[in-house]
Design a protein around this motif. Structure first.
Motif, PDB file in Angstrom:
ATOM      1  N   HIS A 158       0.831  -1.206   0.000  1.00 27.46           N
ATOM      2  CA  HIS A 158       0.000   0.000   0.000  1.00 27.46           C
ATOM      3  C   HIS A 158       0.863   1.254   0.000  1.00 27.46           C
ATOM      4  O   HIS A 158       1.737   1.431   0.848  1.00 27.46           O
ATOM      5  CB  HIS A 158      -0.925   0.004   1.218  1.00 27.46           C
ATOM      6  N   GLU A 159       0.598   2.117  -0.952  1.00 28.04           N
ATOM      7  CA  GLU A 159       1.275   3.410  -1.025  1.00 28.04           C
ATOM      8  C   GLU A 159       0.261   4.511  -0.709  1.00 28.04           C
ATOM      9  O   GLU A 159      -0.941   4.288  -0.774  1.00 28.04           O
ATOM     10  CB  GLU A 159       1.865   3.618  -2.422  1.00 28.04           C
ATOM     11  N   PRO A 160       0.797   5.707  -0.374  1.00 27.22           N
ATOM     12  CA  PRO A 160       2.200   6.129  -0.369  1.00 27.22           C
ATOM     13  C   PRO A 160       2.915   5.752   0.927  1.00 27.22           C
ATOM     14  O   PRO A 160       2.299   5.673   1.994  1.00 27.22           O
ATOM     15  CB  PRO A 160       2.106   7.648  -0.507  1.00 27.22           C
ATOM     16  N   TYR A 161       4.217   5.516   0.822  1.00 23.18           N
ATOM     17  CA  TYR A 161       5.050   5.343   1.999  1.00 23.18           C
ATOM     18  C   TYR A 161       5.392   6.730   2.561  1.00 23.18           C
ATOM     19  O   TYR A 161       5.511   7.702   1.818  1.00 23.18           O
ATOM     20  CB  TYR A 161       6.345   4.613   1.642  1.00 23.18           C
ATOM     21  N   ARG A 162       5.558   6.794   3.879  1.00 19.17           N
ATOM     22  CA  ARG A 162       5.936   8.053   4.517  1.00 19.17           C
ATOM     23  C   ARG A 162       7.091   7.832   5.493  1.00 19.17           C
ATOM     24  O   ARG A 162       7.296   6.714   5.977  1.00 19.17           O
ATOM     25  CB  ARG A 162       4.750   8.672   5.270  1.00 19.17           C
ATOM     26  N   VAL A 163       7.813   8.910   5.780  1.00 16.90           N
ATOM     27  CA  VAL A 163       8.889   8.867   6.767  1.00 16.90           C
ATOM     28  C   VAL A 163       8.759  10.083   7.671  1.00 16.90           C
ATOM     29  O   VAL A 163       8.732  11.227   7.193  1.00 16.90           O
ATOM     30  CB  VAL A 163      10.283   8.863   6.100  1.00 16.90           C
ATOM     31  N   ARG A 164       8.644   9.821   8.994  1.00 19.67           N
ATOM     32  CA  ARG A 164       8.644  10.914   9.960  1.00 19.67           C
ATOM     33  C   ARG A 164      10.087  11.175  10.399  1.00 19.67           C
ATOM     34  O   ARG A 164      10.784  10.253  10.840  1.00 19.67           O
ATOM     35  CB  ARG A 164       7.789  10.592  11.187  1.00 19.67           C
TER      36      ARG A 164
ATOM     37  N   MET B  52      14.369   8.322  12.197  1.00 21.51           N
ATOM     38  CA  MET B  52      13.531   8.343  11.004  1.00 21.51           C
ATOM     39  C   MET B  52      12.596   7.153  11.093  1.00 21.51           C
ATOM     40  O   MET B  52      13.041   6.003  11.163  1.00 21.51           O
ATOM     41  CB  MET B  52      14.386   8.296   9.737  1.00 21.51           C
ATOM     42  N   THR B  53      11.295   7.425  11.115  1.00 23.91           N
ATOM     43  CA  THR B  53      10.287   6.381  11.314  1.00 23.91           C
ATOM     44  C   THR B  53       9.498   6.175  10.034  1.00 23.91           C
ATOM     45  O   THR B  53       8.873   7.111   9.519  1.00 23.91           O
ATOM     46  CB  THR B  53       9.321   6.771  12.449  1.00 23.91           C
ATOM     47  N   ILE B  54       9.513   4.966   9.515  1.00 26.15           N
ATOM     48  CA  ILE B  54       8.767   4.635   8.295  1.00 26.15           C
ATOM     49  C   ILE B  54       7.315   4.370   8.662  1.00 26.15           C
ATOM     50  O   ILE B  54       7.022   3.638   9.614  1.00 26.15           O
ATOM     51  CB  ILE B  54       9.378   3.408   7.603  1.00 26.15           C
ATOM     52  N   MET B  55       6.396   4.940   7.903  1.00 27.54           N
ATOM     53  CA  MET B  55       4.967   4.751   8.126  1.00 27.54           C
ATOM     54  C   MET B  55       4.306   4.330   6.820  1.00 27.54           C
ATOM     55  O   MET B  55       4.730   4.738   5.733  1.00 27.54           O
ATOM     56  CB  MET B  55       4.338   6.033   8.657  1.00 27.54           C
ATOM     57  N   VAL B  56       3.279   3.518   6.948  1.00 24.41           N
ATOM     58  CA  VAL B  56       2.560   3.005   5.778  1.00 24.41           C
ATOM     59  C   VAL B  56       1.059   3.144   6.016  1.00 24.41           C
ATOM     60  O   VAL B  56       0.607   3.202   7.170  1.00 24.41           O
ATOM     61  CB  VAL B  56       2.908   1.522   5.518  1.00 24.41           C
ATOM     62  N   PRO B  57       0.250   3.189   4.950  1.00 20.91           N
ATOM     63  CA  PRO B  57      -1.203   3.242   5.139  1.00 20.91           C
ATOM     64  C   PRO B  57      -1.697   2.009   5.895  1.00 20.91           C
ATOM     65  O   PRO B  57      -1.189   0.897   5.704  1.00 20.91           O
ATOM     66  CB  PRO B  57      -1.735   3.263   3.697  1.00 20.91           C
ATOM     67  N   LYS B  58      -2.670   2.214   6.766  1.00 17.16           N
ATOM     68  CA  LYS B  58      -3.197   1.104   7.560  1.00 17.16           C
ATOM     69  C   LYS B  58      -3.766   0.013   6.668  1.00 17.16           C
ATOM     70  O   LYS B  58      -3.661  -1.186   6.973  1.00 17.16           O
ATOM     71  CB  LYS B  58      -4.270   1.629   8.509  1.00 17.16           C
ATOM     72  N   GLU B  59      -4.376   0.421   5.578  1.00 18.10           N
ATOM     73  CA  GLU B  59      -4.896  -0.511   4.579  1.00 18.10           C
ATOM     74  C   GLU B  59      -4.990   0.228   3.260  1.00 18.10           C
ATOM     75  O   GLU B  59      -4.754   1.438   3.188  1.00 18.10           O
ATOM     76  CB  GLU B  59      -6.264  -1.052   4.996  1.00 18.10           C
ATOM     77  N   GLU B  60      -5.312  -0.499   2.204  1.00 22.21           N
ATOM     78  CA  GLU B  60      -5.360   0.128   0.880  1.00 22.21           C
ATOM     79  C   GLU B  60      -6.378   1.263   0.858  1.00 22.21           C
ATOM     80  O   GLU B  60      -7.531   1.099   1.266  1.00 22.21           O
ATOM     81  CB  GLU B  60      -5.708  -0.909  -0.189  1.00 22.21           C
ATOM     82  N   GLY B  61      -5.930   2.422   0.386  1.00 23.68           N
ATOM     83  CA  GLY B  61      -6.815   3.572   0.276  1.00 23.68           C
ATOM     84  C   GLY B  61      -7.009   4.340   1.563  1.00 23.68           C
ATOM     85  O   GLY B  61      -7.698   5.364   1.569  1.00 23.68           O
ATOM     86  N   SER B  62      -6.402   3.881   2.664  1.00 26.47           N
ATOM     87  CA  SER B  62      -6.602   4.536   3.948  1.00 26.47           C
ATOM     88  C   SER B  62      -5.770   5.807   4.055  1.00 26.47           C
ATOM     89  O   SER B  62      -4.657   5.890   3.544  1.00 26.47           O
ATOM     90  CB  SER B  62      -6.221   3.578   5.084  1.00 26.47           C
TER      91      SER B  62
END
Length: 340
Positions: free
Chosen positions: A152-158, A319-329
């Motif tokens: 699931h995209e987009p990937y994020r980084v805090r 640096m913390t990688i974050m991803v959508p909880k589910e598709e489209g979220s």
């Protein structure tokens, strides 16, 4: 008298024979050269056709880009159409992350080899061999991205910061701060996105150490993260204000945040005159904290351009990688390492 005439006639016949033989040699040589030239031409054409076919095949199989205009940071225009093939999930399920890492490593090495042996006057952005090799690297990297960081995209980084007492607003705003970078679509610049997520995953330290009129630049202390194999760039993701790009040649893993529109001075042909196609890679956009943290705080580092005194740097703690909880979220959760 007769003997003299016979001798003259013999000499004449020998000259005629030599002339005929010479002509035959010329004709045979011409025929052989024509045959060799035709074979070489055919082989060259076949090789070019093979490379083009391979490139087209890779792009057709591995990319599902939707054509159309859009704005930086908008992933909706890259979603699959109804008739597009589904993502290559089956291939991922049958492969281990180790296998995919091997494929990416081999493709990466091939790209670097081609780049280091490019003939004068040829460019990575136009050479058929280079284009085929970089497309293959991108295709393999997309698979590894999905396997390691999820589908699931987009990937994020805090990016979590530590401001030092040398910053002018330290007494008011304290030592802490953070901002969030949203990665560009993997459909556009997968090699660059994957490299940055690896920097975040393996983060060992670094800091903002440069204040320029157009960018704020970060030095990265991670060992084992190599620079980009090639200057990956997409015209569909230019260096707009608030975007994130790689610094240097070869680029990365050092990176910067554009604090103005750098589409022209970091785009194709901007950094040198030898290659009109080469550009800095642009791989993300600051979607949280750009004004209040990046512009209002980081830009206040005491000094101009490269700052040598580490006490004046803005330290990146984590640096913390974050991803959508589910598709489209629109809800993001902290990424969990599948190999942990």
């Amino acid at each position: 008298m007769v003997e003299k005439y016979d001798k003259i006639e013999q000499i004449r016949r020998e000259k005629v024979q030599r002339a005929i033989m010479g002509l035959l040699v010329v004709c045979i040589t011409w025929v052989l050269c024509s045959v060799v030239s035709q074979i070489h031409t055919n082989n060259t054409q076949q090789e070019r056709a093979r490379v083009r076919s391979a490139l087209v095949d890779i792009l057709k199989k591995e990319k599902s880009l939707e054509k159309g205009d859009g704005v930086v940071g908008d992933h909706s225009r890259f979603t699959r159409k109804q008739n597009d093939p589904p993502p290559p999930q089956n291939r991922i399920e049958k492969s281990t992350i180790h296998d995919l890492e091997t494929s990416v490593s081999e493709s990466d090495k091939k790209v670097r080899d081609i780049k280091s042996h490019l003939p004068p006057g040829e460019f990575m952005e136009t050479s058929p061999d280079a284009l085929a090799a970089t497309a293959q690297l991108q295709a393999h990297t997309r698979l590894l991205l999905r396997a390691r960081y999820g589908p699931h995209e987009p990937y994020r980084v805090r990016v979590s910061l530590q401001f030092q007492p040398t910053i002018s607003d330290y007494d008011v705003n304290g030592p802490d701060g953070s901002f969030v970078i949203e990665m560009a679509p993997a459909a556009l610049v997968p090699h660059s996105v994957f490299t940055f997520l690896e920097v975040a995953r393996l983060w060992k330290g670094g800091a903002f150490h440069r204040v320029a009129g157009h960018v704020l630049q970060v030095m990265v202390k991670n060992r084992g993260i190599d620079h980009l194999a090639f200057q990956e760039y997409s015209a569909r993701y230019p260096h707009k204000k608030g975007t994130v790009g790689y610094a240097g040649r070869p680029s990365g893993p050092a990176w910067y945040v554009s604090i103005q529109d750098n589409s022209r001075n970091h785009g194709p042909g901007s950094q040198q005159q030898a290659n009109p196609h080469e550009a800095d890679s642009c791989f993300g956009t600051v979607v949280e904290g750009f004004q209040e943290v990046v512009l209002d705080r980081i830009r206040k580092m005491p000094g101009k351009e490269f700052i040598n005194d580490p006490k004046k740097h803005v330290i990146i703690k984590k640096m913390t990688i974050m991803v959508p909880k589910e598709e489209g979220s629109t809800e993001f959760v902290e990424w969990q390492d599948p190999e942990a």
